[in-house]
Design an enzyme around this catalytic site. Structure first.
Site, short mmCIF file in Angstrom:
data_model
loop_
_atom_site.label_atom_id
_atom_site.label_comp_id
_atom_site.label_asym_id
_atom_site.label_seq_id
_atom_site.Cartn_x
_atom_site.Cartn_y
_atom_site.Cartn_z
N MET A 171 0.81 -1.21 0.00
CA MET A 171 0.00 0.00 0.00
C MET A 171 0.85 1.26 0.00
O MET A 171 0.36 2.34 -0.33
CB MET A 171 -0.92 0.02 1.23
CG MET A 171 -2.02 -1.01 1.20
SD MET A 171 -3.37 -0.52 0.11
CE MET A 171 -4.40 -1.98 0.18
N GLY A 258 2.48 5.82 -2.61
CA GLY A 258 1.70 4.65 -2.97
C GLY A 258 0.21 4.92 -2.89
O GLY A 258 -0.27 5.99 -3.28
N HIS A 259 -0.52 3.97 -2.32
CA HIS A 259 -1.99 4.01 -2.32
C HIS A 259 -2.54 4.87 -1.19
O HIS A 259 -3.71 5.22 -1.23
CB HIS A 259 -2.51 2.58 -2.20
CG HIS A 259 -3.96 2.42 -2.51
ND1 HIS A 259 -4.53 2.86 -3.69
CD2 HIS A 259 -4.99 1.87 -1.80
CE1 HIS A 259 -5.82 2.58 -3.70
NE2 HIS A 259 -6.13 1.99 -2.56
N TRP A 260 -1.73 5.18 -0.20
CA TRP A 260 -2.19 5.92 0.98
C TRP A 260 -1.55 7.31 1.02
O TRP A 260 -0.66 7.56 1.83
CB TRP A 260 -1.86 5.16 2.25
CG TRP A 260 -2.68 3.93 2.48
CD1 TRP A 260 -3.88 3.59 1.92
CD2 TRP A 260 -2.36 2.85 3.37
NE1 TRP A 260 -4.32 2.40 2.40
CE2 TRP A 260 -3.41 1.91 3.30
CE3 TRP A 260 -1.29 2.59 4.23
CZ2 TRP A 260 -3.43 0.74 4.04
CZ3 TRP A 260 -1.29 1.43 4.97
CH2 TRP A 260 -2.35 0.50 4.89
#
Length: 280
Positions: A171, A258-260
């Protein structure tokens, strides 16, 4: 709320429940002012606090921050896949809390919910903010499941600390964010509600819904689209798709992210949100 109390925010002292028409929903709340409704992603063990707790500590100085555990996650009611309707859940939360209009902040699944809410109930949304939301197009993005989605689904089958360590690592761009504290927190949250895990896995057996975001082409809601350049879960092309559809929108693409985005770049994220909501 005083500066001292903001700095002392914890999951426990911001924890609340509200009974809506269909669900008993847990949420964390802090601050006063314009409402920021924060919606988490779909990972096992995800909660409003795990996605947005550190951001609330800063943003609650100016805003009423409400970070929700959506039905089927966290301490909220279990929800079988055939009854999962997060747009309806968000509407019921606003109604139960007496909130006429809110700015929506949605990470991943929460971003999809926020975009769908903007189409269904635009009169109840002041601002649309998404981070890593899936709004599929197929020019560059993988045709099948991404590397991150595969790891996420595996973590539902193995919510042990080892499974969560792989999840948190994929993530984020920087593995330093895969702390033992966060890994254990997510594992404990996931394993404490096995019915949530099973309901999610049951939902994978059905057909994957195809979402049409084209109605947002006529939206008047200002939108801030944030995405990590290094997102291995949802390709940033999804956010390029969203910003190409929504007239009053802007895209912030963050390198080394990333995703966060709200976790890896909290200071910049908080400043973006504050500047956007205060200025539009």
């Amino acid at each position: 709320m005083t500066q001292e109390s903001v700095e002392e925010l914890t999951d426990e002292n911001t924890s609340k429940f509200v009974q809506t028409k269909d669900w008993n929903i847990h949420y964390n709340e802090a601050g006063s002012g314009p409402v920021l409704l924060m919606l988490h992603g779909s990972g096992p063990g995800a909660t409003g606090w795990s996605n947005f707790g550190p951001n609330m500590k800063e943003l609650s100085k100016k805003y009423r921050c409400i970070a929700v555990d959506m039905p089927g996650w966290g301490r909220s009611d279990a929800c079988p896949p055939e009854k999962r309707d997060h747009v309806e859940a968000a509407l019921q939360i606003l109604d139960a809390l007496g909130i006429e209009k809110a700015a929506f902040l949605g990470n991943s699944m929460g971003g999809i919910t926020s975009a769908r809410f903007a189409m269904a109930h635009p009169e109840r949304m002041s601002h649309l903010i998404t981070m890593g939301a899936g709004a599929r197009s197929t020019l560059f993005a993988p045709a099948g499941r991404s590397e991150g989605i595969k790891v996420l689904q595996d973590a539902y089958r193995d919510p042990s600390p080892e499974g969560m360590r792989r999840l948190v690592d994929i993530m984020t761009f920087d593995s330093a964010f895969a702390t033992e504290e966060l890994v254990q927190q997510r594992s404990n949250s996931a394993t404490s509600r096995p019915e949530h895990l099973q309901n999610f896995l049951d939902g994978l057996r059905g057909p994957r819904p195809v979402l049409d975001f084209s109605p947002l082409a006529t939206s008047e809601i200002p939108a801030l689209i944030i995405h990590g350049r290094d997102d291995r879960v949802v390709h940033f092309e999804n956010s390029l798709n969203l910003v190409s559809i929504i007239p009053n929108s802007r895209l912030v693409l963050l390198n080394q992210c990333g995703h966060w985005a709200q976790v890896e770049h909290p200071k910049e994220f908080n400043q973006l949100v504050d500047g956007f909501v205060a200025g539009n």
